[in-house]
Scaffold this motif. Structure first.
Motif, short mmCIF file in Angstrom:
data_model
loop_
_atom_site.label_atom_id
_atom_site.label_comp_id
_atom_site.label_asym_id
_atom_site.label_seq_id
_atom_site.Cartn_x
_atom_site.Cartn_y
_atom_site.Cartn_z
N TYR A 66 0.84 -1.20 0.00
CA TYR A 66 0.00 0.00 0.00
C TYR A 66 0.87 1.24 0.00
O TYR A 66 1.86 1.32 0.73
N ALA A 67 0.49 2.25 -0.81
CA ALA A 67 1.28 3.47 -0.90
C ALA A 67 0.39 4.70 -0.98
O ALA A 67 -0.11 5.05 -2.05
N HIS A 68 0.16 5.31 0.17
CA HIS A 68 -0.50 6.63 0.23
C HIS A 68 -0.11 7.26 1.55
O HIS A 68 -0.15 6.60 2.59
N PRO A 69 0.28 8.54 1.53
CA PRO A 69 0.78 9.16 2.77
C PRO A 69 -0.29 9.52 3.80
O PRO A 69 0.03 9.73 4.97
N LEU A 70 -1.56 9.58 3.40
CA LEU A 70 -2.61 10.03 4.32
C LEU A 70 -3.44 8.87 4.84
O LEU A 70 -4.07 8.15 4.07
N ALA A 71 -3.47 8.73 6.16
CA ALA A 71 -4.20 7.63 6.80
C ALA A 71 -5.71 7.78 6.65
O ALA A 71 -6.45 6.79 6.78
N ASP A 72 -6.20 8.99 6.39
CA ASP A 72 -7.64 9.22 6.28
C ASP A 72 -8.10 9.41 4.83
O ASP A 72 -9.18 9.91 4.57
N SER A 73 -7.28 9.01 3.87
CA SER A 73 -7.63 9.18 2.46
C SER A 73 -8.63 8.11 2.00
O SER A 73 -8.79 7.07 2.65
N TYR A 74 -9.26 8.38 0.89
CA TYR A 74 -10.16 7.39 0.29
C TYR A 74 -9.37 6.14 -0.09
O TYR A 74 -9.83 5.01 0.11
N GLN A 75 -8.17 6.33 -0.60
CA GLN A 75 -7.32 5.19 -0.95
C GLN A 75 -7.02 4.34 0.28
O GLN A 75 -7.00 3.11 0.22
#
Length: 196
Positions: free
Chosen positions: A7-16
């Motif tokens: 998994y690669a996205h910096p925001l823990a609350d993102s839709y991703q």
């Protein structure tokens, strides 16, 4: 099934992030054994320095920080990648994961006399992708011809040998859709991974 989720996205609350969570929950509910790597949370270093590049083709010189990723990749029967599509491709941290982890002797073998590389990840039988795009469908698929998808399915998937089944799910125009549309896509992701 033994599944490595990356998994690669910096925001823990993102839709991703919510899609990633649902993928992992769905796989575990099926009874799969899941090893889940959050590259940002794990502080994965995507940059290959000069020393690493000089030893890139020698497995004995593999940096120690990569061993957990390599061991899990060799253990897995399936890989799932969850990430946003930025600038028609994957985030830099995920590109760096492929550059550093899917290395010679791990993802592929180079014949000593030259010639075509040979796939080495024959343990991988399935590949899944869940991604989101800010761009609309027509821009990604028609105008850009989806370069990110080509890299994963025409390039990296071939290191897994023949007859690898894949699932590639994309939600386009993600910044402008309603919460209801987001939930509809998330449920579709769950349904597809129930049969993964």
């Amino acid at each position: 099934m033994k599944i490595n989720v990356v998994y690669a996205h910096p925001l823990a609350d993102s839709y991703q992030a919510s899609l990633h969570k649902r993928v992992v929950q769905t796989l575990k509910a099926r009874g799969d054994e899941v090893v889940d790597f959050d590259l940002y949370e794990m502080k994965f270093n995507p940059a290959m320095d000069a020393e690493e590049r000089c030893g890139h083709f020698d497995l004995s010189q593999t940096p120690k920080d990569l061993q957990i990723y390599i061991d899990t990749l060799r253990w897995a029967e399936a890989c799932v990648f969850c990430f946003p599509t930025w600038w028609s491709g994957m985030p830099a941290i995920l590109k760096g994961y492929f550059d550093r982890v899917w290395r010679p002797g791990v993802a592929y073998d180079l014949p000593a006399d030259g010639g075509t590389i040979k796939p080495a990840l024959l343990n991988i039988r399935r590949m899944g992708v869940v991604t989101t795009c800010g761009s609309p469908w027509w821009y990604t698929e028609i105008y850009m011809q989806n370069p990110g998808k080509k890299v994963l399915l025409r390039g990296l998937k071939t290191m897994c040998g023949r007859n690898v089944k894949h699932l590639y799910l994309t939600r386009y125009s993600v910044e402008s859709i309603s919460n209801e549309q987001r939930e509809m896509f998330a449920r579709s992701v769950e349904r597809r991974f129930e049969k993964f």
